[in-house]
Write a protein that holds these residues in place. Sequence first.
Motif, PDB file in Angstrom:
ATOM      1  N   LYS A  22      17.753 -78.769  47.304  1.00 51.06           N
ATOM      2  CA  LYS A  22      19.006 -79.043  48.436  1.00 51.06           C
ATOM      3  C   LYS A  22      20.092 -79.123  47.127  1.00 51.06           C
ATOM      4  N   LEU A  23      19.885 -80.508  46.499  1.00 53.08           N
ATOM      5  CA  LEU A  23      20.964 -80.704  45.688  1.00 53.08           C
ATOM      6  C   LEU A  23      20.943 -79.866  44.582  1.00 53.08           C
ATOM      7  N   GLY A  24      19.705 -79.611  43.878  1.00 53.53           N
ATOM      8  CA  GLY A  24      19.885 -78.748  42.703  1.00 53.53           C
ATOM      9  C   GLY A  24      20.031 -77.384  42.825  1.00 53.53           C
ATOM     10  N   GLY A  25      19.940 -77.093  44.130  1.00 54.82           N
ATOM     11  CA  GLY A  25      19.977 -75.398  44.506  1.00 54.82           C
ATOM     12  C   GLY A  25      18.796 -74.617  44.078  1.00 54.82           C
ATOM     13  N   GLY A  26      17.630 -75.213  43.807  1.00 54.69           N
ATOM     14  CA  GLY A  26      16.356 -74.482  43.413  1.00 54.69           C
ATOM     15  C   GLY A  26      16.336 -73.946  41.778  1.00 54.69           C
ATOM     16  N   ILE A  27      15.552 -73.150  41.969  1.00 51.98           N
ATOM     17  CA  ILE A  27      15.276 -72.509  40.445  1.00 51.98           C
ATOM     18  C   ILE A  27      16.216 -71.495  39.938  1.00 51.98           C
ATOM     19  N   HIS A  28      16.582 -71.513  38.744  1.00 48.92           N
ATOM     20  CA  HIS A  28      17.521 -70.660  38.012  1.00 48.92           C
ATOM     21  C   HIS A  28      16.744 -69.423  38.073  1.00 48.92           C
ATOM     22  N   GLY A  29      17.697 -68.056  38.598  1.00 48.78           N
ATOM     23  CA  GLY A  29      17.047 -66.857  38.385  1.00 48.78           C
ATOM     24  C   GLY A  29      16.136 -66.622  39.679  1.00 48.78           C
ATOM     25  N   SER A  30      15.246 -65.592  39.331  1.00 47.08           N
ATOM     26  CA  SER A  30      14.165 -65.173  40.338  1.00 47.08           C
ATOM     27  C   SER A  30      13.016 -65.734  40.319  1.00 47.08           C
ATOM     28  N   ARG A  31      12.670 -66.651  39.423  1.00 44.55           N
ATOM     29  CA  ARG A  31      11.355 -67.297  39.188  1.00 44.55           C
ATOM     30  C   ARG A  31      10.929 -68.102  40.021  1.00 44.55           C
ATOM     31  N   LYS A  32       9.559 -68.480  39.891  1.00 42.76           N
ATOM     32  CA  LYS A  32       9.275 -69.546  41.000  1.00 42.76           C
ATOM     33  C   LYS A  32       8.966 -70.981  40.386  1.00 42.76           C
ATOM     34  N   PHE A  33       9.189 -71.947  41.185  1.00 47.98           N
ATOM     35  CA  PHE A  33       9.038 -73.310  40.803  1.00 47.98           C
ATOM     36  C   PHE A  33       7.738 -73.624  40.331  1.00 47.98           C
ATOM     37  N   LYS A  34       7.362 -74.255  39.310  1.00 50.33           N
ATOM     38  CA  LYS A  34       6.112 -74.491  38.689  1.00 50.33           C
ATOM     39  C   LYS A  34       5.861 -76.129  38.959  1.00 50.33           C
ATOM     40  N   ALA A  35       6.393 -76.764  38.212  1.00 49.26           N
ATOM     41  CA  ALA A  35       6.278 -78.234  38.174  1.00 49.26           C
ATOM     42  C   ALA A  35       7.560 -79.118  38.058  1.00 49.26           C
ATOM     43  N   VAL A  36       7.578 -80.415  38.235  1.00 54.65           N
ATOM     44  CA  VAL A  36       8.738 -81.076  37.850  1.00 54.65           C
ATOM     45  C   VAL A  36       8.119 -82.254  37.175  1.00 54.65           C
ATOM     46  N   GLN A  37       8.785 -82.585  36.049  1.00 58.36           N
ATOM     47  CA  GLN A  37       8.287 -83.603  35.039  1.00 58.36           C
ATOM     48  C   GLN A  37       9.116 -84.766  35.204  1.00 58.36           C
ATOM     49  N   THR A  38       8.380 -86.087  35.565  1.00 57.54           N
ATOM     50  CA  THR A  38       9.429 -87.074  35.711  1.00 57.54           C
ATOM     51  C   THR A  38       8.740 -88.275  34.650  1.00 57.54           C
TER      52      THR A  38
END
Lengths: 155, 617, 236
Positions: free
Chosen positions: B400-416
């Motif tokens: 929502k805030l980040g607008g999702g993934i750049h380009g057409s690729r799919k999300f894989k993981a988020v590192q915190t």
Amino acid sequence: MEVDTAAINTIIDKYGKDKSYLLAMFQDVQRQYRYLPKEAIQYICDRLHIPFSKGYEVATFYSSLSLTPRGKHIVHVCLGTACHLRGGPNILDSFERALNIKRGGTTENGLFTLESVNCLGACALAPLVRVDGHDYGKTTPGSVKKIIKEYGEPT
Amino acid sequence: MIVSIGQLDGIAAEYKQKSRVYSKIVKICCGTGCVSSGALKVHEKLSEFIKAENLSDKVLLKKTGCHGLCERGPIIVFGDDEILYQTVGKRNLEDDARLLLKTIQDGTIAENLLYKDDDKAKRYVSPRDIPFYAGQTRIVLSQNGIIDPEDIEEYISLGGYQAVHKALKADPMEIIDWIEKSGLRGRGGGGFPTGTKWRSCRDASGEPRYVIANGDEGDPGAFMDRSLMEGNPHAVIEGMIIGGYAVGSSQGFIYVRDEYPLAVQRLLMAIDKAREYGLLGSNIFNSGFNFDIKIFRGGGAFVCGESTALMSSIEGKTGEPRAKYIHTVEKGLWDKPSNLNNVETWACVPHIINKGWEWFGSIGTPQSKGTKVFSLVGKVKNTGLVEVPMGITLNEIIFKLGGGIHGSRKFKAVQTGGPSGGCIPGEYLAMPVDFDSLTKLGSMMGSGGMIVMDERDCMVDVARYFLKFLVDESCGKCTPCREGVRRMFEIVDNICSGNGSKGDVEHLEELARAIQLGSLCALGQSAPNPVLSTIKYFRDEYNVHIEQKKCPAGVCKALTTFIIDPEKCTGCMRCASECPVTCISGEKKKAHTIDQSKCIKCGTCYDVCKFDAVKYE
Amino acid sequence: MVEFTINGKNVRAEKDETILNVARREGFDIPTLCYNDTLGSDGRCRLCMVEVRKGNRKRIVTSCLYPVESGVEVFTESPDVLLVRKTVLELLLARCPNSETIQYLAKEHGITKTRYMKDNDKGKCILCNLCVKTCEFNVGVAALCMSGKGPLKKVTTPYSEPSHDCIGCGACVAICPTGHIYMEDKDGVRTIWNKRFELARCPQCNRYHAPVEQLEFIATKSGTPMEQLLICPSCK
């Protein structure tokens, strides 16, 4: 090498000869010489009455200090996580090729020193390169030569 | 010199009066991201125009701290969040500056400088409506991007230093009570209850006592603290004065990364100003309480973010941590009781004092109160800083805030959690973001770095990246961290170069456990996390590397070959011109080929190809 | 007085003692490399780790630093303790494959080989820091230091050059647990840390016994006349 003791005295006095500010003094000296000369370490240690070995220990522990002379222009390639994911290692690789030196090295003509840095915090512009404090964002392997050209020839 | 609340209010009123003469206020973001994108040039050009049009006494052009939306920098905001312009000056500085002038003169909105959605269908005028901002709750960052960080009077005009006055009227124990009841937990990573820490420090015997702000933001990909120190330094100072009063300390230290020259400069300037106005120094607000702050710059050593290493560094020594069997609140800096908090924690304090602990406690979750600032980076559309209430889901932040993934690729993981944290896969995106949930997932809150990864990111390579980082940044004092982490790196590096063998993953797990148990400080104890979390969620990816000698993401160079599909290649020559080793050949409008013997597998051709003609295997 | 248990045995200790001291007094064997009675503990080598249980909580701690605590249960050879200890030894064996001390300790713990690539540039140094500390605190010259950080950390004189401060006393050699530091006395000359020292000859037995610089250092520090110091300990 001879160091300008008057200038170093000014730095030492700015910090009230306080040993706690050893690192800060080293950083200020480095700003003048672009590296930290041995004689400066020795001089500061003598004035603060701390063993030379302790000064050397501090000087080698902190990676922002360099004990060897550096080039006129310092190229920092950011290898923070965002830059890593967006191709930072390829940018470093391209600089190594274009300058014909490895990370940490200085070109023979003394014009460029190539260093990597953990994160410059401008992740929106990844991969980021900073030359002498000037930032180049969203760099590509193709833009590396153009950046170098702004500062001169590597050989 | 300010000695009474009347004088403080007087300055605030005077400042407001003064700014009323301006009919337009234009705020140019001069955070590091926007400056790197050319914000100062925009400022210069616009100032020129304003002067030329004789508008100088009507228009207030301000340089502010970071607005957060770094991806679209330089950012310019008109008035009180009336209009937000993005990427100003990126196409043509002169033209854009003229558009700005037009907006100033007659309010004409420059459509092409507005924030647009991806499909360009929707344009937003006010930042309040942009999803990136609309989903945030800005407390710590509430004044970032609004005030001129170099102007103490502006800070005062917005209620600055009122909290100090209120605190000095109260009993120190009462303040500790408030902070305890607010539920504030340390924003630097550990999440330790701040009030409890303050109480222990106050109760410890020994004089003098110290309070310290940790601004040694070392996690790569994290810049919350920098933006705060650069954008609103007085908030940190104000928090520290209150903390100093509460624990009984009259000397504070701020330890800042030397890589953040602007933060150092702004803090120094803010401290000077606060002294000049009598808000630092002796007998603050005539209360008899004395407090001052010194700045220490770091030396590029990540380990100095660890409290005992940081204190050792302030003492003028190397940043080697020590065992904390006796806590730093009892024996810290020069063996005296020392209370260290992260700069973001300090910046929360004035808000809690002003608005009450009940208010703060009403935000967030029962165990993690308040908000947290995250730096959202990596493969996300809107790279930038977000401040959200604790308990919001990863999904909301990233999509929502980040607008999702750049380009057409799919999300894989988020590192915190930086190098001490871990990678969280897609199936946990609905998890709330708070101290305890992230730890349960094998990651941690850390200081707030949030790095989004897509299908083109290799999890083994990510583990390798963090290990390399930690090998270099280990102080080298204790054996498990110094020797163990580099051996973990060797094993993972072998896997990435196609030399992995069966049993490597189990070996990593065993070594990781010994390092966690045996290391001296938090750096070593958490060093295996990036490996353990990627093994936990992406074990298959490790196995494919080891057994099939393949890198599914096409990142590990030894396991990847790039080829051009002659059917799809249009011969646009883009890849050939971008290839750093010029190993791509072919005539214009004819299919190109890659000379595999020269290819360094950087993937540039893959990234620049607009026709999906480059493939990897 | 503090009362607690070690491996099930009830023990008593003074308030400020460390677990290591008490355990050793009570006859429990805990290996150490970086610990020295006169120089205190840094917690570097991590061999002395023990498990401390307090109610449901258990922690792995360095016994050389952990202060005794009433009511806790200490275990010197729990599975976690042994995992850490064996890992440390295997890692040190890879770092210093030629160190007899490490080989011996490793073997005692059932480790005869290491799975890691052996280093060939670290000598027998395990970075225990004892030489640096004895030089600074026992001898009082501070000629040695640790340089760098992480895997590049090493014990050295500044710039690896002959140190102005080194008096050639060899205290570092004596305290080194692994025999890493090279010192040679030959033809009236002592070589240590890349520096050559003229050895003083005893006027009575005519034997070389100590570097002149060391004797001069002692003379200045203690006020003892040089003539007295020149006489070797056996002729005194």
